[in-house]
Design an enzyme around this catalytic site. Structure first.
Site, PDB file in Angstrom:
ATOM      1  N   LEU A   1     -16.387   1.152 -15.659  1.00 19.52           N
ATOM      2  CA  LEU A   1     -16.873   1.403 -14.309  1.00 19.52           C
ATOM      3  C   LEU A   1     -17.559   2.764 -14.219  1.00 19.52           C
ATOM      4  O   LEU A   1     -17.068   3.759 -14.761  1.00 19.52           O
ATOM      5  CB  LEU A   1     -15.703   1.366 -13.321  1.00 19.52           C
ATOM      6  CG  LEU A   1     -15.316   0.003 -12.748  1.00 19.52           C
ATOM      7  CD1 LEU A   1     -13.949   0.090 -12.076  1.00 19.52           C
ATOM      8  CD2 LEU A   1     -16.357  -0.467 -11.740  1.00 19.52           C
TER       9      LEU A   1
ATOM     10  N   ALA B   1     -17.468   7.789 -16.422  1.00 20.08           N
ATOM     11  CA  ALA B   1     -18.899   7.647 -16.684  1.00 20.08           C
ATOM     12  C   ALA B   1     -19.620   8.989 -16.688  1.00 20.08           C
ATOM     13  O   ALA B   1     -20.846   9.038 -16.769  1.00 20.08           O
ATOM     14  CB  ALA B   1     -19.528   6.738 -15.630  1.00 20.08           C
ATOM     15  N   GLN B   2     -18.872  10.091 -16.605  1.00 16.87           N
ATOM     16  CA  GLN B   2     -19.500  11.413 -16.629  1.00 16.87           C
ATOM     17  C   GLN B   2     -20.076  11.677 -18.028  1.00 16.87           C
ATOM     18  O   GLN B   2     -19.413  11.426 -19.033  1.00 16.87           O
ATOM     19  CB  GLN B   2     -18.465  12.487 -16.289  1.00 16.87           C
ATOM     20  CG  GLN B   2     -17.802  12.309 -14.934  1.00 16.87           C
ATOM     21  CD  GLN B   2     -18.644  12.819 -13.787  1.00 16.87           C
ATOM     22  OE1 GLN B   2     -19.461  13.721 -13.945  1.00 16.87           O
ATOM     23  NE2 GLN B   2     -18.447  12.231 -12.620  1.00 16.87           N
TER      24      GLN B   2
ATOM     25  N   ASP C   1     -17.787   6.603  -3.390  1.00 16.02           N
ATOM     26  CA  ASP C   1     -18.227   6.937  -4.750  1.00 16.02           C
ATOM     27  C   ASP C   1     -19.487   6.158  -5.097  1.00 16.02           C
ATOM     28  O   ASP C   1     -19.671   5.696  -6.222  1.00 16.02           O
ATOM     29  CB  ASP C   1     -17.121   6.658  -5.775  1.00 16.02           C
ATOM     30  CG  ASP C   1     -17.350   7.374  -7.103  1.00 16.02           C
ATOM     31  OD1 ASP C   1     -18.248   8.238  -7.168  1.00 16.02           O
ATOM     32  OD2 ASP C   1     -16.648   7.064  -8.077  1.00 16.02           O
TER      33      ASP C   1
ATOM     34  N   HIS D   1     -10.701  10.259  -6.465  1.00 16.91           N
ATOM     35  CA  HIS D   1     -10.610   8.800  -6.658  1.00 16.91           C
ATOM     36  C   HIS D   1      -9.315   8.396  -7.382  1.00 16.91           C
ATOM     37  O   HIS D   1      -9.299   8.022  -8.551  1.00 16.91           O
ATOM     38  CB  HIS D   1     -11.837   8.195  -7.323  1.00 16.91           C
ATOM     39  CG  HIS D   1     -12.453   8.919  -8.479  1.00 16.91           C
ATOM     40  ND1 HIS D   1     -11.741   9.343  -9.571  1.00 16.91           N
ATOM     41  CD2 HIS D   1     -13.742   9.261  -8.708  1.00 16.91           C
ATOM     42  CE1 HIS D   1     -12.561   9.915 -10.432  1.00 16.91           C
ATOM     43  NE2 HIS D   1     -13.783   9.882  -9.929  1.00 16.91           N
TER      44      HIS D   1
ATOM     45  N   ARG E   1       8.285   6.580 -16.259  1.00 18.72           N
ATOM     46  CA  ARG E   1       8.794   7.730 -17.001  1.00 18.72           C
ATOM     47  C   ARG E   1       7.786   8.879 -17.080  1.00 18.72           C
ATOM     48  O   ARG E   1       8.174  10.033 -17.115  1.00 18.72           O
ATOM     49  CB  ARG E   1       9.214   7.319 -18.421  1.00 18.72           C
ATOM     50  CG  ARG E   1      10.457   6.432 -18.443  1.00 18.72           C
ATOM     51  CD  ARG E   1      11.067   6.354 -19.834  1.00 18.72           C
ATOM     52  NE  ARG E   1      12.279   5.551 -19.811  1.00 18.72           N
ATOM     53  CZ  ARG E   1      12.335   4.256 -20.101  1.00 18.72           C
ATOM     54  NH1 ARG E   1      11.213   3.612 -20.425  1.00 18.72           N
ATOM     55  NH2 ARG E   1      13.479   3.605 -20.045  1.00 18.72           N
TER      56      ARG E   1
ATOM     57  N   HIS F   1     -12.361  -0.854  -8.006  1.00 17.37           N
ATOM     58  CA  HIS F   1     -11.729   0.297  -8.654  1.00 17.37           C
ATOM     59  C   HIS F   1     -10.214   0.249  -8.521  1.00 17.37           C
ATOM     60  O   HIS F   1      -9.489   0.754  -9.380  1.00 17.37           O
ATOM     61  CB  HIS F   1     -12.253   1.599  -8.054  1.00 17.37           C
ATOM     62  CG  HIS F   1     -13.625   1.969  -8.522  1.00 17.37           C
ATOM     63  ND1 HIS F   1     -14.767   1.361  -8.044  1.00 17.37           N
ATOM     64  CD2 HIS F   1     -14.041   2.889  -9.435  1.00 17.37           C
ATOM     65  CE1 HIS F   1     -15.823   1.885  -8.644  1.00 17.37           C
ATOM     66  NE2 HIS F   1     -15.409   2.812  -9.488  1.00 17.37           N
TER      67      HIS F   1
ATOM     68  N   GLU G   1     -18.760  17.426  -8.518  1.00 17.32           N
ATOM     69  CA  GLU G   1     -17.867  16.665  -9.403  1.00 17.32           C
ATOM     70  C   GLU G   1     -18.223  17.026 -10.846  1.00 17.32           C
ATOM     71  O   GLU G   1     -19.204  16.547 -11.399  1.00 17.32           O
ATOM     72  CB  GLU G   1     -17.997  15.163  -9.177  1.00 17.32           C
ATOM     73  CG  GLU G   1     -16.945  14.377  -9.954  1.00 17.32           C
ATOM     74  CD  GLU G   1     -17.004  12.886  -9.720  1.00 17.32           C
ATOM     75  OE1 GLU G   1     -16.006  12.206 -10.001  1.00 17.32           O
ATOM     76  OE2 GLU G   1     -18.061  12.386  -9.272  1.00 17.32           O
TER      77      GLU G   1
END
Length: 378
Positions: free
Chosen positions: A304, A134-135, A268, A210, A221, A245, A123
């Site tokens: 999160l 949160a990366q 996750d 996710h 739209r 989530h 990931e």
């Protein structure tokens, strides 16, 4: 060895049956009248669950490159009914990721107990800054085939899925390279428009990471990646089923909108799975804390970071809260991920010739016992 129940999940249906296991595989599925060593009555027997997106548990994170921590994870996760998983990395500096991938390969190549390491889900680090979640932003880099090849070599060719932001992949070069070399490309942590997402699929992307989280949202739209996941029925799509989530209503809409064969439940889970609310950990160098509802959040930003969900709890959430049919819910964590990985000839189903990976589930969705390749785990 033979086990039996009046509720065995065979070919998408529940039926009375006896499962005969020999030499780590299912030798036969017999009528319920046959004798058995263990009779589980009316308890549910399903294929062992498969989690294709999980970072860690019990204080261990894949990026830590700790062999004993990884072995503790494989031994413990069977209590959720999981018999196979992809050790998932987090965006980090190259040196850290290379060590983590080598560690997964070393442990997977050794003797260890519990659930099988089916490979690696990489990931990042080829993600989008806006939807980084949160990366760690300091480690996000542009897509590179050369860098990916280094990671693949370190992993012993065990990378099965890569999550990337396709809008940053010039001419979808890495997307095409990975998909042509047997690696599933999953769209995630991305600012891609619907059109860019469609083009990514046309160039080999086959999944969404996710769904609803860390991606362009669906509106009437601007459909975004979330809309792409709902619209493209042949596109596999992960979804975290902790009801934090995504709400139970969102889970219900997701499972009703997509082909039931393309929905994949994931945990996750982070290294904080198995600990009490209030516990704090470092996740990619950033502090996270467990909230009372079991979700994990970055302490500083509050957003999160991941979950602490057990897979059997996810199954319960789908059936009891999201009102998803049992067969669809079970397939989302067994057959569907197996098919997506191209491993459904061996795992994900109760069928003669398949590995004897089974989970026995009680009426409260607690796991009574798990068999990994025919060996009872507890």
């Amino acid at each position: 060895m033979k086990i039996k129940s009046r509720r065995v999940f065979v070919c998408g249906c529940l039926m009375p049956a006896v499962i005969e296991m020999e030499n780590h595989v299912i030798r036969s599925v017999l009528p319920y009248t046959a004798e058995a060593d263990d009779d589980f009555g009316d308890e549910l027997i399903i294929p062992g669950m498969i989690d294709v997106h999980c970072h860690g548990a019990y204080g261990f994170d894949t990026n830590y490159a700790d062999p004993e921590g990884l072995k503790k994870w494989t031994a413990g996760i069977v209590r959720e009914g999981v018999t196979g998983f992809l050790a998932t990395t987090l965006t980090d500096q190259k040196e850290t990721l290379l060590k983590a991938l080598k560690n997964v390969n070393d442990v997977a190549s050794s003797n260890y107990e519990g659930a099988r390491i089916l490979g690696v889900h990489l990931e990042g680090p080829f993600l989008d800054m806006k939807y980084k979640g949160a990366q760690p932003p300091e480690a996000i880099v542009p897509p590179s085939i050369d860098t990916f090849q280094e990671y693949m070599e370190a992993s012993g060719n065990r990378i099965r899925i890569i999550t990337l932001a396709p809008e940053h992949d010039p001419d979808f070069a890495l997307t095409r390279y990975c998909s042509s070399h047997g690696v599933r490309v999953s769209i995630g942590h991305s600012s891609a428009t619907k059109e860019e997402a469609f083009l990514a699929v046309a160039n080999g992307a086959s999944s969404v990471t996710h769904t609803f989280n860390a991606m362009t949202p669906f509106t009437h739209r601007e459909n975004g990646i979330a809309g792409t996941a709902l619209r493209m029925h042949d596109l596999y799509s992960e979804i975290i089923c902790d009801c934090n989530h995504s709400t139970p209503e969102a889970l219900h809409i997701f499972f009703r909108s997509k082909s039931p064969q393309r929905c994949i439940m994931i945990s996750d889970s982070l290294m904080c799975k198995g600990f009490e609310p209030g516990s704090k950990f470092l996740f990619g160098g950033h502090e996270v804390v467990i909230y009372p509802d079991g979700s994990a959040h970055l302490v500083k930003e509050g957003n999160l970071a991941g979950s602490t969900m057990r897979m059997n709890d996810g199954l319960r959430n789908l059936v009891e809260k999201a009102m998803v049919p049992l067969d669809t819910a079970v397939n989302s964590c067994t057959l569907n991920p197996a098919e997506m990985l191209g491993m459904d000839d061996r795992i994900g189903r109760i069928s003669a010739g398949c590995d004897a990976d089974l989970a026995v589930i009680g009426s409260d969705f607690e796991v009574i016992t798990t068999y990994c390749k025919g060996i009872r785990q507890f």
